[in-house]
Scaffold this active site. Sequence first.
Site, short mmCIF file in Angstrom:
data_model
loop_
_atom_site.label_atom_id
_atom_site.label_comp_id
_atom_site.label_asym_id
_atom_site.label_seq_id
_atom_site.Cartn_x
_atom_site.Cartn_y
_atom_site.Cartn_z
N ALA A 183 0.87 -1.18 0.00
CA ALA A 183 0.00 0.00 0.00
C ALA A 183 0.90 1.22 0.00
O ALA A 183 2.05 1.17 0.44
CB ALA A 183 -0.89 -0.03 1.23
N GLY A 212 0.60 -5.04 0.82
CA GLY A 212 -0.62 -5.17 0.02
C GLY A 212 -0.40 -5.92 -1.28
O GLY A 212 -1.34 -6.50 -1.83
N GLU A 233 -0.60 -9.44 -0.40
CA GLU A 233 -2.00 -9.69 -0.06
C GLU A 233 -2.86 -9.87 -1.31
O GLU A 233 -3.75 -10.72 -1.35
CB GLU A 233 -2.52 -8.57 0.86
CG GLU A 233 -1.88 -8.67 2.25
CD GLU A 233 -2.14 -7.48 3.14
OE1 GLU A 233 -1.89 -6.33 2.70
OE2 GLU A 233 -2.59 -7.68 4.28
N GLU A 288 4.89 -4.96 7.32
CA GLU A 288 4.14 -3.91 8.02
C GLU A 288 4.63 -3.62 9.44
O GLU A 288 4.65 -2.47 9.87
CB GLU A 288 2.64 -4.27 8.06
CG GLU A 288 1.92 -4.09 6.74
CD GLU A 288 1.97 -5.31 5.83
OE1 GLU A 288 2.76 -6.24 6.12
OE2 GLU A 288 1.23 -5.34 4.83
C1 HXC Z 1 4.92 4.36 -1.54
C2 HXC Z 1 6.78 3.39 -2.44
C3 HXC Z 1 6.47 2.15 -1.82
C4 HXC Z 1 5.29 2.10 -1.02
C5 HXC Z 1 8.30 1.90 -2.94
N1 HXC Z 1 7.91 3.18 -3.13
N2 HXC Z 1 7.44 1.26 -2.14
N3 HXC Z 1 6.01 4.46 -2.30
N4 HXC Z 1 4.56 3.23 -0.91
N5 HXC Z 1 4.89 0.98 -0.42
C6 HXC Z 1 8.56 4.20 -3.96
C7 HXC Z 1 9.87 4.67 -3.35
O1 HXC Z 1 9.64 5.68 -2.37
C8 HXC Z 1 10.59 5.20 -4.57
O2 HXC Z 1 10.06 6.45 -4.94
C9 HXC Z 1 10.14 4.22 -5.66
O3 HXC Z 1 8.95 3.64 -5.20
C10 HXC Z 1 11.16 3.11 -5.91
O4 HXC Z 1 11.45 2.49 -4.68
P1 HXC Z 1 12.93 2.41 -4.05
O5 HXC Z 1 12.79 2.24 -2.59
O6 HXC Z 1 13.76 3.55 -4.53
O7 HXC Z 1 13.44 1.07 -4.74
P2 HXC Z 1 14.44 0.00 -4.12
O8 HXC Z 1 15.59 0.67 -3.44
O9 HXC Z 1 14.73 -0.95 -5.22
O10 HXC Z 1 13.61 -0.76 -3.00
C11 HXC Z 1 12.46 -1.51 -3.33
C12 HXC Z 1 11.68 -1.91 -2.06
C13 HXC Z 1 11.43 -0.66 -1.20
C14 HXC Z 1 12.48 -2.95 -1.28
C15 HXC Z 1 10.37 -2.54 -2.53
O11 HXC Z 1 10.87 0.38 -2.02
C16 HXC Z 1 10.50 -0.88 -0.06
O12 HXC Z 1 10.90 -1.45 0.96
N6 HXC Z 1 9.26 -0.37 -0.17
C17 HXC Z 1 8.29 -0.41 0.89
C18 HXC Z 1 7.76 -1.79 1.07
C19 HXC Z 1 6.72 -1.86 2.19
O13 HXC Z 1 7.04 -1.56 3.36
N7 HXC Z 1 5.51 -2.26 1.86
C20 HXC Z 1 4.42 -2.38 2.82
C21 HXC Z 1 3.60 -1.14 2.80
S1 HXC Z 1 2.33 -1.21 4.03
P3 HXC Z 1 10.83 7.86 -4.65
O14 HXC Z 1 9.97 8.89 -5.29
O15 HXC Z 1 10.88 7.98 -3.15
O16 HXC Z 1 12.18 7.67 -5.26
C22 HXC Z 1 1.11 -2.13 3.35
C23 HXC Z 1 -0.11 -2.28 4.21
C24 HXC Z 1 -1.26 -2.89 3.45
O17 HXC Z 1 1.21 -2.63 2.28
C25 HXC Z 1 -2.57 -2.75 4.22
C26 HXC Z 1 -3.10 -1.38 4.27
C27 HXC Z 1 -4.42 -1.30 4.98
#
Ligand code: HXC
Length: 260
Positions: A66, A111, A114, A134
């Site tokens: 998400a 997500g 999921e 998360e």
């Molecule tokens: C918003 C995101 C994002 C996310 C990546 N990006 N994941 N933006 N939400 N979940 C954005 C980054 O900020 C970046 O943009 C661009 O996408 C590329 O990502 P990078 O981090 O630069 O790439 P990389 O170094 O290759 O790393 C990839 C990654 C990492 C390992 C996937 O991005 C990451 O850990 N993302 C978050 C993963 C996460 O925690 N997901 C769970 C979310 S909570 P910019 O503009 O900054 O360069 C969830 C809850 C669901 O899903 C339920 C809700 C009710």
Amino acid sequence: MEFENILFTVEEGIATITINRPKQANALNAATVRDIEKAVDYIAGSKDVQVVIITGAGDKFFVAGADIKEMADYNPKQAGDWGTYGAGVITKIERLPQPVICAVNGYALGGGCEISMACDFRYASDNAVFGQPEVGLGIIPGFGGTQRLARLVGPGMAKEIILSNQNIDSAEALRIGLVNKVVPQAELMPAAIKTAKKIMKQGPVAVQIAKKAINNGLQCDIITGIQFESNVFGLCFATKDQKEGMKAFMEKRKADFKGE
Ligand code: HXC
């Protein structure tokens, strides 16, 4: 149909939803979830779609979760509403009458994992990574992850993945049964399409009833599940597909199913 953050095609009975927010790792903001809902609602009412494939754009991300930037300032009510809405849309995927194959082409986190788990089964590219990160953000999975991961891989494995924020690679996902197949990136969509076509050769009504019997059974005790199976097994004999399928067998030819 117009979409902001997904690509949507229907070709030869296969609907493909490609989640497409490449600059944000295909992360699920509200607009993307609304797009997915629109496509899923269309598919649910379509007679042309026999199988669905869900994938992500590019070769690095399926869906990185998400959208953290969108959620960061939510209050508990907004967060609860977002979770309820997103989980509802993802459950709509699970409840589609048609089989849904997830082609996981890279990171499937939060997500993203999921969504993949709401599909009927998953194929992964060899660079895929699965996880529910998360708790590292001070939250918990909110689109069904605590429930579906435990059902798919067992509570012990699900708890280790979720509680320790342990991402797993495609080989480990295969080992624990989270995915059915791992292939090189270039072979991912062809593999999903090949299986979709195999499904499309079967009796279409039977395919949908079999999916429903499995899904229903997972929601109840086994005796109730078997009772449901018996009832719908009987119903299959009210279809033209059953007559054709069995007749074709006896005439030693391929069945020509009409989906009726
Ligand atoms: C918003 C995101 C994002 C996310 C990546 N990006 N994941 N933006 N939400 N979940 C954005 C980054 O900020 C970046 O943009 C661009 O996408 C590329 O990502 P990078 O981090 O630069 O790439 P990389 O170094 O290759 O790393 C990839 C990654 C990492 C390992 C996937 O991005 C990451 O850990 N993302 C978050 C993963 C996460 O925690 N997901 C769970 C979310 S909570 P910019 O503009 O900054 O360069 C969830 C809850 C669901 O899903 C339920 C809700 C009710």
